[in-house]
Design a protein around this motif. Structure first.
Motif, PDB file in Angstrom:
ATOM      1  N   SER A  38       0.833  -1.214   0.000  1.00 30.32           N
ATOM      2  CA  SER A  38       0.000   0.000   0.000  1.00 30.32           C
ATOM      3  C   SER A  38       0.862   1.255   0.000  1.00 30.32           C
ATOM      4  O   SER A  38       0.567   2.229  -0.709  1.00 30.32           O
ATOM      5  N   THR A  42       0.976   3.996  -2.947  1.00 29.31           N
ATOM      6  CA  THR A  42       0.702   5.402  -2.665  1.00 29.31           C
ATOM      7  C   THR A  42       1.773   6.290  -3.291  1.00 29.31           C
ATOM      8  O   THR A  42       1.467   7.332  -3.897  1.00 29.31           O
ATOM      9  N   GLU A 207     -10.729   7.264   0.457  1.00 36.52           N
ATOM     10  CA  GLU A 207      -9.376   7.515  -0.048  1.00 36.52           C
ATOM     11  C   GLU A 207      -8.898   8.915   0.315  1.00 36.52           C
ATOM     12  O   GLU A 207      -7.703   9.128   0.520  1.00 36.52           O
ATOM     13  N   ALA A 211      -5.494   9.386   2.615  1.00 34.86           N
ATOM     14  CA  ALA A 211      -4.331   9.951   1.907  1.00 34.86           C
ATOM     15  C   ALA A 211      -3.525  10.867   2.825  1.00 34.86           C
ATOM     16  O   ALA A 211      -4.070  11.527   3.715  1.00 34.86           O
ATOM     17  N   PRO A 323      -1.051  14.472  -1.696  1.00 32.16           N
ATOM     18  CA  PRO A 323      -1.944  13.390  -2.101  1.00 32.16           C
ATOM     19  C   PRO A 323      -3.382  13.528  -1.604  1.00 32.16           C
ATOM     20  O   PRO A 323      -4.313  13.079  -2.280  1.00 32.16           O
TER      21      PRO A 323
END
Length: 435
Positions: A38, A42, A207, A211, A323
């Motif tokens: 993950s 990312t 999400e 983030a 992000p």
């Protein structure tokens, strides 16, 4: 007339939305296929968005060495997805970036020679190529309207309603909107129907919450690159394919912006793509090329100002560095994006047809070139397993309708038209010598 900062930002953000889904999907597919964690995934998504911005600015900034200087947006080429997965699973992820680095240098060096092929791109070829690009991308939009390939609710009534509602809003604003409202029809359609989608539970903010707030790019994040012959040759083929597609986009944008594309322009454009590919290898992102959907957006909005693309590039850089902000754009439901893409890809087709209007249709050679090239492009898109027996190294060419259709147009033009011109020229010279 001077455009306000708010309007410029809105138009820039519209370009970001037009390409964002494609830019995010590539790292998601590649990362999942080669087993990234993950945290690694990312990074891959964030650095990809960041590098899309850098690559776009490199291409728009026209100087003596590089940059096409047209309102073009760059993103990772989908042609590279399959080869990168194959390289990553067979040789390891560091081999992907070794191949990308060599390929970027390869593109940088061949740009000067590849640009000399401009004589092989008369209107019958460029118009056909642009038409093929649009036609072969329409199925992508239709799949997204249905919810995206592989989704549990593929083809559901809700997905179809949202997708075609987005298209309807865009058409209404384009027909009845004036000035700025008309130019942001795509953005408005996406925002309005996304808000409507939230009432049906189609907007997931998970999400965004998960983030991170800030993220910095790193050289060789996944380790030092490794260099193997087969991955390098494979990625070089991908790059050549990308240059063929990019050439069609350059000519389409040149026509829209009423700028004649010359050999020196192509050379600068190819060099910018080579530099973007090298940077992709250094920061462990992807090889970059021009995005066709943004060409359709330029035509739809009627805004050809390069400042808008610079703004879009800066936005992409900021989204890559933050992000959490970038994740906001990921809440847009897939059917909504599909409805918007159908309008943009359709405009690519219509502009290809417009370019073909300059072709001499009384010449049967031109009709045959168009017929076979578009037939090959559409045929391979509809039946991708047609060339299953072709070695995987060349699968990148055989399985792409855009590439195969484009190459067919170039070769047939060479056979039918250039050969005829040479024969006529030789006959004329013989007559003059006789006299």
């Amino acid at each position: 007339m001077q455009m306000s900062k708010t309007k410029q930002l809105s138009l820039g953000f519209q370009h970001v939305l037009a390409m964002y889904a494609g830019a995010v999907v590539v790292p998601l597919i590649v990362g999942a296929a080669i087993g990234l964690t993950s945290a690694q995934l990312t990074y891959l998504i964030a650095i990809d968005i960041f590098m899309c911005g850098i690559a776009t600015i490199l291409q728009v900034w026209k100087n003596q060495f590089s940059g096409i200087g047209l309102p073009v947006v760059l993103g990772c080429t989908f042609t590279a997805v399959g080869p990168m997965i194959a390289i990553g699973t067979t040789y390891g992820i560091t081999s992907i970036y070794g191949a990308i680095l060599v390929t970027g240098l390869f593109v940088l060096l061949i740009g000067k020679y590849f640009s000399k092929m401009i004589r092989f791109f008369p209107p019958v070829v460029t118009g056909t190529v642009v038409t093929i690009i649009g036609i072969t991308l329409v199925p992508v939009a239709m799949h997204d309207i249905s919810g995206g390939q592989g989704s549990a609710d593929y083809g559901s009534g809700l997905n179809l309603a949202l997708g075609f509602s987005t298209l309807a809003v865009i058409l209404i604003l384009f027909r009845f909107g004036k000035g700025f409202l008309k130019s942001i029809a795509i953005l408005s359609g996406i925002v309005i129907v996304t808000i409507v989608s939230s009432f049906f539970g189609m907007v997931d903010m998970t999400e965004v919450r998960d983030a991170s707030w800030f993220h910095l790019p790193h050289f060789f994040f996944f380790g030092m690159p490794e260099f193997h012959l087969v991955p390098i040759v494979t990625m070089m083929l991908v790059a050549v394919v990308g240059l063929v597609e990019a050439t069609g986009v350059y000519f389409a944008l040149g026509d829209i912006c009423e700028e004649e594309i010359e050999e020196k322009d192509l050379k600068r454009g190819y060099r910018a793509e080579g530099m973007a590919i090298i940077l992709g290898g250094l920061f462990n992102s992807f090889p970059y090329t021009t995005y066709s959907q943004n060409v359709g957006l330029v035509q739809l909005s009627g805004v050809r100002n390069k400042r808008i693309i610079y703004i879009a590039g800066v936005m992409l850089i900021l989204l890559g560095l933050v992000p959490k902000i970038g994740a906001i754009t990921m809440v847009i439901p897939t059917p909504v994006l599909g409805g918007a893409m159908l309008a943009m890809f359709g405009m690519v087709i219509s502009y290809g047809i417009k370019m073909l209007s300059r072709v001499d249709f009384e010449n049967q050679n031109n009709l045959m070139i168009m017929a076979i090239s578009i037939g090959m492009g559409l045929g391979v898109t509809a039946v991708p397993e047609l060339f299953a027996i072709v070695p995987s190294t060349f699968g990148v060419i055989a399985e792409s309708g855009i590439v195969l259709g484009s190459l067919t147009a170039i070769v047939l033009n060479l056979v039918f038209n250039l050969r005829s011109e040479n024969v006529e020229q030789t006959s004329l010279e013989s007559e003059q010598m006789t006299q």
